[in-house]
Design a protein around this motif. Structure first.
Motif, PDB file in Angstrom:
ATOM      1  N   ALA A 133       0.837  -1.206   0.000  1.00  0.00           N
ATOM      2  CA  ALA A 133       0.000   0.000   0.000  1.00  0.00           C
ATOM      3  C   ALA A 133       0.866   1.249   0.000  1.00  0.00           C
ATOM      4  O   ALA A 133       0.573   2.230  -0.695  1.00  0.00           O
ATOM      5  CB  ALA A 133      -0.925  -0.010   1.212  1.00  0.00           C
ATOM      6  N   ARG A 134       1.959   1.216   0.767  1.00  0.00           N
ATOM      7  CA  ARG A 134       2.841   2.373   0.853  1.00  0.00           C
ATOM      8  C   ARG A 134       3.505   2.650  -0.499  1.00  0.00           C
ATOM      9  O   ARG A 134       3.586   3.794  -0.953  1.00  0.00           O
ATOM     10  CB  ARG A 134       3.904   2.130   1.929  1.00  0.00           C
ATOM     11  CG  ARG A 134       4.710   3.373   2.301  1.00  0.00           C
ATOM     12  CD  ARG A 134       5.718   3.072   3.403  1.00  0.00           C
ATOM     13  NE  ARG A 134       5.067   2.529   4.586  1.00  0.00           N
ATOM     14  CZ  ARG A 134       5.346   1.369   5.139  1.00  0.00           C
ATOM     15  NH1 ARG A 134       6.292   0.599   4.602  1.00  0.00           N
ATOM     16  NH2 ARG A 134       4.724   0.951   6.225  1.00  0.00           N
ATOM     17  N   VAL A 135       3.972   1.616  -1.171  1.00  0.00           N
ATOM     18  CA  VAL A 135       4.621   1.767  -2.475  1.00  0.00           C
ATOM     19  C   VAL A 135       3.632   2.288  -3.513  1.00  0.00           C
ATOM     20  O   VAL A 135       3.968   3.132  -4.353  1.00  0.00           O
ATOM     21  CB  VAL A 135       5.219   0.426  -2.940  1.00  0.00           C
ATOM     22  CG1 VAL A 135       5.691   0.518  -4.394  1.00  0.00           C
ATOM     23  CG2 VAL A 135       6.373   0.014  -2.037  1.00  0.00           C
ATOM     24  N   LEU A 136       2.405   1.816  -3.443  1.00  0.00           N
ATOM     25  CA  LEU A 136       1.394   2.207  -4.419  1.00  0.00           C
ATOM     26  C   LEU A 136       0.691   3.513  -4.072  1.00  0.00           C
ATOM     27  O   LEU A 136      -0.159   3.982  -4.836  1.00  0.00           O
ATOM     28  CB  LEU A 136       0.348   1.092  -4.540  1.00  0.00           C
ATOM     29  CG  LEU A 136       0.849  -0.210  -5.194  1.00  0.00           C
ATOM     30  CD1 LEU A 136      -0.158  -1.340  -4.982  1.00  0.00           C
ATOM     31  CD2 LEU A 136       1.110   0.003  -6.670  1.00  0.00           C
ATOM     32  N   GLY A 137       1.023   4.092  -2.930  1.00  0.00           N
ATOM     33  CA  GLY A 137       0.372   5.329  -2.519  1.00  0.00           C
ATOM     34  C   GLY A 137      -1.093   5.112  -2.173  1.00  0.00           C
ATOM     35  O   GLY A 137      -1.923   6.000  -2.403  1.00  0.00           O
ATOM     36  N   ASN A 138      -1.401   3.965  -1.616  1.00  0.00           N
ATOM     37  CA  ASN A 138      -2.781   3.609  -1.295  1.00  0.00           C
ATOM     38  C   ASN A 138      -2.860   3.323   0.201  1.00  0.00           C
ATOM     39  O   ASN A 138      -1.920   3.601   0.951  1.00  0.00           O
ATOM     40  CB  ASN A 138      -3.203   2.386  -2.126  1.00  0.00           C
ATOM     41  CG  ASN A 138      -4.677   2.361  -2.439  1.00  0.00           C
ATOM     42  OD1 ASN A 138      -5.503   2.674  -1.586  1.00  0.00           O
ATOM     43  ND2 ASN A 138      -5.023   1.987  -3.675  1.00  0.00           N
ATOM     44  N   ASN A 139      -3.976   2.721   0.642  1.00  0.00           N
ATOM     45  CA  ASN A 139      -4.068   2.336   2.052  1.00  0.00           C
ATOM     46  C   ASN A 139      -4.326   0.841   2.147  1.00  0.00           C
ATOM     47  O   ASN A 139      -4.801   0.203   1.202  1.00  0.00           O
ATOM     48  CB  ASN A 139      -5.149   3.135   2.781  1.00  0.00           C
ATOM     49  CG  ASN A 139      -6.524   2.978   2.157  1.00  0.00           C
ATOM     50  OD1 ASN A 139      -7.064   1.866   2.093  1.00  0.00           O
ATOM     51  ND2 ASN A 139      -7.105   4.088   1.693  1.00  0.00           N
ATOM     52  N   GLN A 140      -4.004   0.304   3.308  1.00  0.00           N
ATOM     53  CA  GLN A 140      -4.046  -1.149   3.488  1.00  0.00           C
ATOM     54  C   GLN A 140      -5.444  -1.744   3.295  1.00  0.00           C
ATOM     55  O   GLN A 140      -5.572  -2.795   2.658  1.00  0.00           O
ATOM     56  CB  GLN A 140      -3.483  -1.498   4.870  1.00  0.00           C
ATOM     57  CG  GLN A 140      -3.241  -2.970   5.100  1.00  0.00           C
ATOM     58  CD  GLN A 140      -4.450  -3.651   5.757  1.00  0.00           C
ATOM     59  OE1 GLN A 140      -5.232  -2.969   6.431  1.00  0.00           O
ATOM     60  NE2 GLN A 140      -4.602  -4.945   5.541  1.00  0.00           N
ATOM     61  N   PRO A 141      -6.531  -1.129   3.802  1.00  0.00           N
ATOM     62  CA  PRO A 141      -7.861  -1.710   3.560  1.00  0.00           C
ATOM     63  C   PRO A 141      -8.204  -1.827   2.075  1.00  0.00           C
ATOM     64  O   PRO A 141      -8.797  -2.829   1.649  1.00  0.00           O
ATOM     65  CB  PRO A 141      -8.794  -0.723   4.274  1.00  0.00           C
ATOM     66  CG  PRO A 141      -7.944  -0.113   5.344  1.00  0.00           C
ATOM     67  CD  PRO A 141      -6.599   0.018   4.736  1.00  0.00           C
ATOM     68  N   ASN A 142      -7.835  -0.825   1.263  1.00  0.00           N
ATOM     69  CA  ASN A 142      -8.106  -0.897  -0.170  1.00  0.00           C
ATOM     70  C   ASN A 142      -7.330  -2.025  -0.826  1.00  0.00           C
ATOM     71  O   ASN A 142      -7.837  -2.732  -1.715  1.00  0.00           O
ATOM     72  CB  ASN A 142      -7.759   0.422  -0.855  1.00  0.00           C
ATOM     73  CG  ASN A 142      -8.785   1.507  -0.595  1.00  0.00           C
ATOM     74  OD1 ASN A 142      -9.911   1.221  -0.197  1.00  0.00           O
ATOM     75  ND2 ASN A 142      -8.383   2.756  -0.823  1.00  0.00           N
ATOM     76  N   ILE A 143      -6.093  -2.203  -0.392  1.00  0.00           N
ATOM     77  CA  ILE A 143      -5.268  -3.277  -0.945  1.00  0.00           C
ATOM     78  C   ILE A 143      -5.867  -4.633  -0.586  1.00  0.00           C
ATOM     79  O   ILE A 143      -5.976  -5.531  -1.431  1.00  0.00           O
ATOM     80  CB  ILE A 143      -3.819  -3.165  -0.417  1.00  0.00           C
ATOM     81  CG1 ILE A 143      -3.182  -1.855  -0.874  1.00  0.00           C
ATOM     82  CG2 ILE A 143      -2.990  -4.354  -0.878  1.00  0.00           C
ATOM     83  CD1 ILE A 143      -3.077  -1.681  -2.354  1.00  0.00           C
TER      84      ILE A 143
END
Length: 302
Positions: free
Chosen positions: A26-36
């Motif tokens: 999530a950090r690498v993709l600029g997203n958050n863990q729940p979305n991943i």
């Protein structure tokens, strides 16, 4: 029917599998863990298989996950490489330009512009083809080059566009043995009494002077034919005859006293250096930048 899965899910899967951790991915993709997590649950549902074994320390791949990762990883790396290449091209760090140019256009215009462009964008590769004007125009039509820089006279077919970049004029020059003629005003008819040097019969320059002589009731009959203007200048210095050459190319030999300029009663019409391109064919970033540079420079000095 083939299964449709959003590529974004595969991209997320690649990073989760690579780092074996939802949070790191999530950090690498600029997203958050729940979305991943949600995306990976959707992917497993669509593929109807379990891809990960979850634990407090992260995830490990199931055999199905290992098989998918082995396929996805190579594709992801190639896509990343392509994205980096496109980014480098867009920022003009890399790229290539192919140009067809006549000898006159290269000598009195293009070489200077290429030097300035190369100084600003040294990562761009340049491929220059030496053609006659008709050959250069044909190369553009065939899609063999990005565009052409030619000297007039030039004819272009519908679909191609021609833009004037620079006008120039030509001077009549001879070797030092013709110094006495420099004080006279010769006519084109009188020139037929002297040895003349010209480009080949197929060249547009030869056609230009053939018509010029005819317009003044004279016939152009050169004693010597050369392949290039540089060759013509060499032959002039060797006292083989008189020749019409672009003034920018004759300037230094005239200043050094290697040749002399002769004067005509008739006015030689000016000619032009022109850009020829196919406005229906998109250019890459580097070629588009160079084209903008030379046309904008022309507009500023118009």
């Amino acid at each position: 029917m083939p299964m449709y899965v959003d590529w974004e899910y595969y991209k997320i899967f690649y990073y989760v599998a690579k780092y074996q951790n939802f949070t790191k991915a999530a950090r690498v993709l600029g997203n958050n863990q729940p979305n991943i997590t949600h995306s990976m649950n959707r992917l497993e549902s669509q593929l109807n298989c379990v891809l990960f074994i979850r634990s407090n320390r992260g995830v490990t791949l199931t055999p199905e996950g290992e098989m998918l990762y082995s396929r996805i990883a190579s594709a992801a790396v190639q896509i990343q490489d392509a994205e980096e290449e496109l980014s480098a091209s867009a920022t003009l760090e890399h790229g290539a330009i192919s140009i067809s140019a006549t000898e006159t256009a290269l000598n009195i215009y293009l070489s200077e512009k290429l030097r300035a462009f190369h100084n600003n964008f040294p990562g761009i590769r340049l491929r220059i083809s030496n053609h006659s004007t008709p050959q250069a125009v044909q190369a553009v039509k065939n899609g063999e080059v990005d565009f052409a820089i030619v000297s007039t006279p030039a004819e272009v077919e519908p679909g191609l566009k021609m833009v004037e970049l620079k006008s120039f004029y030509e001077v009549l020059v001879g070797g030092k043995t013709f110094t006495a003629l420099a004080s006279q005003n010769l006519s084109l008819k009188e020139l037929t009494n002297y040895p003349l040097i010209s480009l080949s019969d197929e060249s547009m320059t030869r056609s230009f002077y053939r018509q010029l002589f005819l317009d003044h009731d004279a016939v152009l009959k050169p004693d010597t034919e050369a392949a290039t203007t540089d060759q013509m200048l060499t032959l002039v210095k060797s006292e083989l005859g008189l020749a019409f050459v672009p003034e920018p190319m004759a300037r230094e030999p005239l200043q050094r006293g290697e040749i002399v300029q002769l004067h005509l009663q008739e006015i030689i019409p000016s000619r032009s250096i022109c850009l020829v391109y196919d406005h229906h064919r998109p250019l890459n970033t580097a070629a588009r930048k160079f084209q903008q540079m030379i046309t904008q420079t022309t507009a500023r000095h118009a």
